[in-house]
Structure formats: C-alpha cells, structure tokens
Design a protein around this motif. Sequence first.
Motif: not given
Length: 243
Positions: A12-20, A34-48
Amino acid sequence: MSDTSAPTTVLLVDDEPELRALLAEYFGRNGFTVMQAENAADARARVAERVPDVAVLDINMPGENGLSLARALRESHPRLGLVMLTTAGEAIDRIVGLEVGADDYIAKPFELRELLARVRAVLRRLQVTAAPAPVSADPERIAFGPCSLDMAQRKLFGAAGEEIDITAAEFDLLALFARHPNRPLNRDQIMEQAHNRGWDVFDRSIDLRVMRLRRKVERNPDKPEVIKTVRNVGYVYVPAAPN
C-alpha cells in the motif's frame, strides 16, 4: 507471484497515514500480508526487500508520483499487479495509468469492498498467468499478425519465439478478440467482457490499450491489419487468411 500456499502480499503506497492504516487493517482482516510505504522512494526500498503480489499506488503523492513509480515497477516486475488510486474525475490520470501498464484503477473516495474486489480480480488474472502449462500439452496459440497468443500460458510471443511483455489487462483484450474473430466489437462490449466493468463509454482507455497492442502485434501499427478500427463501432480482430 508468491507461493499459493503463502498469504498474498499487498503493498500500500499512499502519503496519507490515516488511509494507509485503514487499508492495512482491512486487507489484513481479509487474509493479506500487508506492506506499507508513504512515498515512492519508500516503496522502492520495500520492493527491493520483498516483491509483493500486488501494489495499490496513489497517483498524487509528493515527490515522485504514482505514475512514475508504476512505470518503474512494471518494467522491473512485469507480473506484479498494479492498482492505481486516482482523484475522482481525473480522467487523464486514469488513462496515463493504464498506458504505463496499470491493471486497474479506482477513484477516491472508494468503498473498501470495491477496492478489495478489484485487487482480487487482478490477482486471479495473474495467478492464471503464473500457472505453468503441462509439459506434455501443446498449448493452443492464436495468430495475431507475426505474433502468437498462447491461451494456456497467457503469454504473447513474437515471430522469432521471443516473449513479448503484456499486462493481464492486455491479455484479456487479446483473448476477447481471439474468441470473436471477424466480429466487430463496440467499446461497451469490450469494457464489459474484457474487464468485467461498466466503464463510461467515453473513456479513452480502450483506445489507448488497442494502440499499445498494435505496437506489439502489427507489422505497421499506423496501418493495422490485425486489429482494425470499425468506424462508429469499435474494433475487429482479422485473422490471417489460411494459406
């Protein structure tokens, strides 16, 4: 795709913490890891660290937006399911999202049950794609110009036998054409049968998807011979005449 015996993983990639947090709790209750990321850079790190089965990406995020992230994920992980979250009424975002290879989109605000249904539909298509064909079987192949569509493996192959990357949605559209050769299909029929969705008839996503497929299966995409336009109707798949 992960082992079918393991829980399905959603990023789940979204900058709104409440929605995440809301989505994480909901998908967790429905059996997802569930994996969470607050932005694209965070998402790339999670996927790595771990490639999920499906990613739910918000388009409008600070910094790198969801469209850029979706394009990168599609290039590096062609079998990853991608569902985009868009702002209601932002047709351009939806069209560009499909153009970069997203499997589906849903506009905010949305019902959690609908998002879950969309995610599961994408996963069902991907599970079929990932299922190996029986070794002894000779999968049925449908010719699309110089290419061939393997209906059993849900894959597209070029004239030299190389695999051509296609999304699950693109396969669904080719399979629909294959089931109805020489029959003009209007956009309502395509939207209903290839996507199992009641999209707006004025949505240009079908036209863009056909344009992308023509680049892959036509000898000359500017003068299509395989997927032809039928003026004021839609499109028709024209198989090559037997020798």
